[in-house]
Design a protein around this motif. Structure first.
Motif, PDB file in Angstrom:
ATOM      1  N   SER A  25       0.832  -1.207   0.000  1.00 40.26           N
ATOM      2  CA  SER A  25       0.000   0.000   0.000  1.00 40.26           C
ATOM      3  C   SER A  25       0.866   1.256   0.000  1.00 40.26           C
ATOM      4  O   SER A  25       0.581   2.227  -0.713  1.00 40.26           O
ATOM      5  CB  SER A  25      -0.922   0.009   1.215  1.00 40.26           C
ATOM      6  OG  SER A  25      -1.778  -1.097   1.195  1.00 40.26           O
ATOM      7  N   VAL A  26       1.942   1.263   0.784  1.00 42.37           N
ATOM      8  CA  VAL A  26       2.846   2.408   0.815  1.00 42.37           C
ATOM      9  C   VAL A  26       3.536   2.579  -0.533  1.00 42.37           C
ATOM     10  O   VAL A  26       3.651   3.694  -1.054  1.00 42.37           O
ATOM     11  CB  VAL A  26       3.870   2.257   1.960  1.00 42.37           C
ATOM     12  CG1 VAL A  26       4.983   3.280   1.846  1.00 42.37           C
ATOM     13  CG2 VAL A  26       3.172   2.366   3.304  1.00 42.37           C
ATOM     14  N   MET A  27       3.970   1.483  -1.161  1.00 37.19           N
ATOM     15  CA  MET A  27       4.626   1.571  -2.463  1.00 37.19           C
ATOM     16  C   MET A  27       3.660   2.059  -3.538  1.00 37.19           C
ATOM     17  O   MET A  27       4.050   2.829  -4.429  1.00 37.19           O
ATOM     18  CB  MET A  27       5.235   0.225  -2.843  1.00 37.19           C
ATOM     19  CG  MET A  27       6.448  -0.114  -1.997  1.00 37.19           C
ATOM     20  SD  MET A  27       7.164  -1.712  -2.363  1.00 37.19           S
ATOM     21  CE  MET A  27       7.732  -1.464  -4.012  1.00 37.19           C
ATOM     22  N   ALA A  28       2.415   1.624  -3.476  1.00 42.51           N
ATOM     23  CA  ALA A  28       1.418   2.108  -4.442  1.00 42.51           C
ATOM     24  C   ALA A  28       1.178   3.600  -4.269  1.00 42.51           C
ATOM     25  O   ALA A  28       1.064   4.341  -5.257  1.00 42.51           O
ATOM     26  CB  ALA A  28       0.113   1.331  -4.273  1.00 42.51           C
ATOM     27  N   ALA A  29       1.128   4.070  -3.036  1.00 44.37           N
ATOM     28  CA  ALA A  29       0.937   5.502  -2.784  1.00 44.37           C
ATOM     29  C   ALA A  29       2.151   6.295  -3.268  1.00 44.37           C
ATOM     30  O   ALA A  29       2.006   7.373  -3.868  1.00 44.37           O
ATOM     31  CB  ALA A  29       0.693   5.752  -1.300  1.00 44.37           C
ATOM     32  N   LEU A  30       3.362   5.798  -3.060  1.00 44.30           N
ATOM     33  CA  LEU A  30       4.560   6.474  -3.539  1.00 44.30           C
ATOM     34  C   LEU A  30       4.618   6.499  -5.066  1.00 44.30           C
ATOM     35  O   LEU A  30       4.999   7.515  -5.668  1.00 44.30           O
ATOM     36  CB  LEU A  30       5.818   5.809  -2.980  1.00 44.30           C
ATOM     37  CG  LEU A  30       6.095   6.046  -1.507  1.00 44.30           C
ATOM     38  CD1 LEU A  30       7.294   5.218  -1.054  1.00 44.30           C
ATOM     39  CD2 LEU A  30       6.339   7.519  -1.241  1.00 44.30           C
ATOM     40  N   THR A  31       4.245   5.407  -5.701  1.00 45.32           N
ATOM     41  CA  THR A  31       4.216   5.366  -7.170  1.00 45.32           C
ATOM     42  C   THR A  31       3.205   6.357  -7.721  1.00 45.32           C
ATOM     43  O   THR A  31       3.467   7.054  -8.706  1.00 45.32           O
ATOM     44  CB  THR A  31       3.889   3.949  -7.656  1.00 45.32           C
ATOM     45  OG1 THR A  31       4.857   3.040  -7.130  1.00 45.32           O
ATOM     46  CG2 THR A  31       3.905   3.862  -9.165  1.00 45.32           C
ATOM     47  N   PHE A  32       2.045   6.450  -7.099  1.00 40.05           N
ATOM     48  CA  PHE A  32       1.054   7.438  -7.528  1.00 40.05           C
ATOM     49  C   PHE A  32       1.580   8.858  -7.320  1.00 40.05           C
ATOM     50  O   PHE A  32       1.361   9.730  -8.157  1.00 40.05           O
ATOM     51  CB  PHE A  32      -0.263   7.238  -6.769  1.00 40.05           C
ATOM     52  CG  PHE A  32      -1.313   8.232  -7.183  1.00 40.05           C
ATOM     53  CD1 PHE A  32      -1.951   8.101  -8.406  1.00 40.05           C
ATOM     54  CD2 PHE A  32      -1.631   9.298  -6.368  1.00 40.05           C
ATOM     55  CE1 PHE A  32      -2.901   9.016  -8.811  1.00 40.05           C
ATOM     56  CE2 PHE A  32      -2.582  10.230  -6.758  1.00 40.05           C
ATOM     57  CZ  PHE A  32      -3.231  10.080  -7.983  1.00 40.05           C
ATOM     58  N   GLY A  33       2.279   9.092  -6.223  1.00 41.65           N
ATOM     59  CA  GLY A  33       2.878  10.404  -5.994  1.00 41.65           C
ATOM     60  C   GLY A  33       3.918  10.743  -7.050  1.00 41.65           C
ATOM     61  O   GLY A  33       4.004  11.885  -7.520  1.00 41.65           O
ATOM     62  N   CYS A  34       4.725   9.756  -7.450  1.00 39.55           N
ATOM     63  CA  CYS A  34       5.699   9.974  -8.530  1.00 39.55           C
ATOM     64  C   CYS A  34       4.994  10.305  -9.834  1.00 39.55           C
ATOM     65  O   CYS A  34       5.423  11.187 -10.582  1.00 39.55           O
ATOM     66  CB  CYS A  34       6.563   8.727  -8.716  1.00 39.55           C
ATOM     67  SG  CYS A  34       7.678   8.409  -7.367  1.00 39.55           S
ATOM     68  N   PHE A  35       3.926   9.619 -10.123  1.00 33.17           N
ATOM     69  CA  PHE A  35       3.167   9.873 -11.348  1.00 33.17           C
ATOM     70  C   PHE A  35       2.553  11.271 -11.344  1.00 33.17           C
ATOM     71  O   PHE A  35       2.642  12.002 -12.328  1.00 33.17           O
ATOM     72  CB  PHE A  35       2.074   8.814 -11.520  1.00 33.17           C
ATOM     73  CG  PHE A  35       0.931   9.251 -12.382  1.00 33.17           C
ATOM     74  CD1 PHE A  35       1.104   9.439 -13.740  1.00 33.17           C
ATOM     75  CD2 PHE A  35      -0.311   9.493 -11.830  1.00 33.17           C
ATOM     76  CE1 PHE A  35       0.056   9.856 -14.537  1.00 33.17           C
ATOM     77  CE2 PHE A  35      -1.360   9.905 -12.615  1.00 33.17           C
ATOM     78  CZ  PHE A  35      -1.177  10.091 -13.967  1.00 33.17           C
ATOM     79  N   ILE A  36       1.948  11.664 -10.249  1.00 29.55           N
ATOM     80  CA  ILE A  36       1.202  12.929 -10.209  1.00 29.55           C
ATOM     81  C   ILE A  36       2.130  14.143 -10.304  1.00 29.55           C
ATOM     82  O   ILE A  36       1.716  15.208 -10.774  1.00 29.55           O
ATOM     83  CB  ILE A  36       0.284  12.991  -8.967  1.00 29.55           C
ATOM     84  CG1 ILE A  36      -0.899  13.930  -9.215  1.00 29.55           C
ATOM     85  CG2 ILE A  36       1.028  13.407  -7.737  1.00 29.55           C
ATOM     86  CD1 ILE A  36      -1.882  13.419 -10.190  1.00 29.55           C
ATOM     87  N   THR A  37       3.400  13.991  -9.897  1.00 28.09           N
ATOM     88  CA  THR A  37       4.317  15.134  -9.969  1.00 28.09           C
ATOM     89  C   THR A  37       4.686  15.502 -11.405  1.00 28.09           C
ATOM     90  O   THR A  37       5.062  16.653 -11.658  1.00 28.09           O
ATOM     91  CB  THR A  37       5.606  14.865  -9.181  1.00 28.09           C
ATOM     92  OG1 THR A  37       6.243  13.707  -9.726  1.00 28.09           O
ATOM     93  CG2 THR A  37       5.326  14.681  -7.711  1.00 28.09           C
ATOM     94  N   THR A  38       4.592  14.565 -12.345  1.00 28.17           N
ATOM     95  CA  THR A  38       4.930  14.860 -13.746  1.00 28.17           C
ATOM     96  C   THR A  38       3.771  14.628 -14.701  1.00 28.17           C
ATOM     97  O   THR A  38       3.949  14.691 -15.910  1.00 28.17           O
ATOM     98  CB  THR A  38       6.124  13.998 -14.199  1.00 28.17           C
ATOM     99  OG1 THR A  38       5.787  12.631 -14.035  1.00 28.17           O
ATOM    100  CG2 THR A  38       7.372  14.336 -13.429  1.00 28.17           C
TER     101      THR A  38
END
Length: 176
Positions: free
Chosen positions: A17-30
Motif C-alpha cells: 500500500s505504501v509503495m502504491a501511494a509512492l508510485t502514484f505520488g511519482c506519477f502525479i508530480t509529472t
C-alpha cells in the motif's frame, strides 16, 4: 492469536500500500508537464520514383536534416523516448495517409541534442497508388512517446513541422 504468517502478511500488505501511494505520488508530480519542444525540420531534396518492387538501393530516398533539443522533456520520471518522423498527406482514395519514415529510441543519459544531417529515410515511402506524384501538401511531423518510470504513456507531437510539394514527374534511372 496472530501467527508469524499473519503478521508477515499484514506487513507485506502495508508495504504494498505504501509503495502504491509512492508510485502514484511519482506519477502525479509529472502528469501535467508539457512535453512539447520546438522542432526544426528541413528537407533538402525530394525524388519520386515509380517502382514495382521493394528492392533497391538506399539512395532512392532523401530526407534532409532535423535539429532539436530533447533535454526539456527528460526529467526524473522519463526512462526513454521513442521518436518518429511521419509524413501525412491526402489522396483521392484516402482522406488521410500517415507513413512513418524514421524512428529512434533515446535512453536517459544519452545525448539529448540531436542534429541529424544528410539523414536517409529508415523506411520506404510508398503509396498504394500514384498519390505522391504532384501532391502539393505532404506534411512531415516529428512526434514522440514518453516512456515514464511510473504513469501514463503520452504521445506528443513536436511544435514544428514542414509541408512540401512533391514533383509532377518521376525520376528516371538506368537499369543495370
Amino acid at each position: 492469536m496472530n501467527t508469524v504468517l499473519s503478521r508477515a502478511n499484514s506487513l507485506f500488505a502495508f508495504s504494498l500500500s505504501v509503495m502504491a501511494a509512492l508510485t502514484f505520488g511519482c506519477f502525479i508530480t509529472t502528469a501535467f508537464k508539457d512535453r512539447r519542444v520546438p522542432v526544426d525540420i528541413h528537407v533538402a531534396k525530394v525524388m519520386l520514383k515509380n517502382v514495382d518492387d521493394f528492392t533497391g538501393p538506399r539512395e532512392r530516398s532523401d530526407l534532409g536534416f532535423i535539429t532539436f533539443d530533447l533535454s526539456p522533456i527528460f526529467d526524473w520520471n522519463v526512462k526513454q523516448l521513442f521518436l518518429y518522423l511521419s509524413a501525412e498527406y491526402a489522396t483521392k482514395s484516402n482522406a488521410l495517409n500517415q507513413v512513418v519514415l524514421w524512428d529512434k529510441i533515446v535512453l536517459r543519459g544519452e545525448n539529448t541534442k540531436l542534429n541529424l544531417r544528410d539523414m536517409k529515410s529508415k523506411y520506404f515511402f510508398f503509396d498504394d497508388g500514384n498519390g505522391l506524384r504532384a501532391n502539393k501538401n505532404i506534411t512531415m511531423t516529428l512526434s514522440w512517446n514518453v516512456v515514464p518510470n511510473a504513469g501514463i504513456l503520452p504521445l506528443v507531437a513536436g511544435s514544428g513541422h514542414v509541408s512540401l510539394p512533391f514533383p509532377d514527374t518521376y525520376e528516371t534511372t538506368k537499369s543495370y
